[in-house]
Scaffold this motif. Structure first.
Motif, mmCIF file in Angstrom:
data_model
loop_
_atom_site.group_PDB
_atom_site.id
_atom_site.type_symbol
_atom_site.label_atom_id
_atom_site.label_comp_id
_atom_site.label_asym_id
_atom_site.label_seq_id
_atom_site.Cartn_x
_atom_site.Cartn_y
_atom_site.Cartn_z
ATOM 1 N N VAL A 140 117.280 61.049 36.445
ATOM 2 C CA VAL A 140 118.727 61.743 36.708
ATOM 3 C C VAL A 140 118.945 62.811 35.538
ATOM 4 O O VAL A 140 118.541 62.470 34.426
ATOM 5 C CB VAL A 140 119.985 60.949 36.943
ATOM 6 C CG1 VAL A 140 120.272 60.363 35.515
ATOM 7 C CG2 VAL A 140 121.282 61.948 37.441
ATOM 8 N N VAL A 167 120.737 64.486 41.147
ATOM 9 C CA VAL A 167 121.204 62.921 41.272
ATOM 10 C C VAL A 167 121.065 62.540 42.520
ATOM 11 O O VAL A 167 120.801 63.158 43.622
ATOM 12 C CB VAL A 167 122.758 63.057 41.136
ATOM 13 C CG1 VAL A 167 123.435 61.651 41.019
ATOM 14 C CG2 VAL A 167 123.273 63.713 39.940
ATOM 15 N N THR A 209 118.429 57.180 41.039
ATOM 16 C CA THR A 209 117.876 58.552 41.105
ATOM 17 C C THR A 209 116.123 58.271 40.903
ATOM 18 O O THR A 209 115.508 58.986 41.672
ATOM 19 C CB THR A 209 118.526 59.378 40.215
ATOM 20 O OG1 THR A 209 119.841 59.574 40.146
ATOM 21 C CG2 THR A 209 117.708 60.751 40.264
#
Length: 294
Positions: A140, A167, A209
């Motif tokens: 992320v 994300v 993520t």
């Protein structure tokens, strides 16, 4: 020049340690010692390998590169690489470098890379470039994890649709009892309360993520090797937990990392000196005095 000299010192230290004793020891899930070739043959049977690391252990990084090269010999262009050290918004720059559209100098100048990139991660990226392999920027974008840590998971609802590309798909499911997370809460103390849960939520945002990034790039018969801090996958938590949550059928191998003062000790004794861990597919033990990178 200083980086090159430092790299040569690390290689020399590994060679000296190899002459004086083991620089690493591999154990399988039955806690039996296995050699490198045996590990490679086993890893090649999986869909995803989560290769844990202690970020400053030079031998750990060296072994990641050797493992990647050996797996390439078995899997060829079915091999894909990915790493925590690259964030989703950096994928375009990373791909442009791999495809020769930008120079190494421009890539490093324009991309915010980890301080030990040149010594520890550049060899992996350059191997992918040489062999024309995909390299996935899985993590992320850091600022969004920071939002969650400070304001809770709900903070992600306020970011734009374009930003949400960096994300995992929202809403992110979090099991605060999943391996690793209770320990994080405990580390913050009994009175951390909401702040501790927000801290775990930030970690979970990273884990989810990275797992989603791996799955977005996975195809049948691929092998994705992912490099991440040991805490992100040890004890079958973190990235592993989310991969199984999203795709229960996926065959995943976790390589955990331990360090010890005495390489002659049995794994059970080494484990007893560390926090409670589950014996995963492979555990690699390194000497505590392994050469370090910073």
């Amino acid at each position: 020049m200083k980086k090159i000299f430092y790299s040569l010192l690390i290689v020399a230290a590994i060679q000296v340690n190899a002459q004086n004793g083991k620089v690493y020891q591999i154990f399988n899930q039955q806690e039996k010692k296995v050699d490198f070739d045996k590990m490679i043959k086993e890893l090649a049977k999986y869909d995803v390998v989560l290769f844990g690391e202690h970020h400053n252990n030079a031998v750990n990084h060296w072994l990641q590169l050797q493992t990647t090269k050996a797996l390439y010999e078995l899997k060829g262009d079915q091999l894909k690489l990915g790493a925590e050290m690259f964030e989703r918004h950096q994928q375009t720059d990373l791909t442009n470098y791999l495809e020769g559209k930008i120079t190494d100098e421009d890539f490093q100048k324009n991309t915010k890379l980890w301080s030990n990139y040149k010594t520890d991660y550049k060899p992996l990226v350059d191997f992918a470039k040489e062999k024309n392999l995909n390299f996935i920027a899985t993590n992320v974008t850091r600022k969004y994890a920071s939002y969650v840590s400070k304001n809770g998971l709900e903070a992600l609802d306020t970011i734009s649709s374009n930003e949400k590309e960096f994300v995992a798909k929202l809403p992110i499911t979090i099991d605060y009892n999943a391996p690793g997370y209770p320990e994080m809460i405990k580390m913050m103390g009994d009175h951390a309360g909401v702040k501790a849960k927000q801290f775990v939520a930030a970690q979970a945002t990273k884990d989810a993520t990275m797992a989603e990034s791996i799955l977005n790039n996975f195809k049948k018969n691929n092998l994705v090797v992912h490099y991440n801090g040991d805490y992100h996958s040890k004890d079958y938590g973190g990235i592993y937990w989310y991969l199984k949550y999203f795709r229960p059928d996926l065959k995943i191998a976790v390589i955990e990392i331990l360090e010890t003062d005495d390489m002659s000790e049995k794994l059970s004794l080494i484990k007893s000196k560390n926090e409670k861990i589950t014996t995963t597919e492979f555990i690699i033990v390194f000497p505590k005095d392994s050469p370090k990178t910073y």
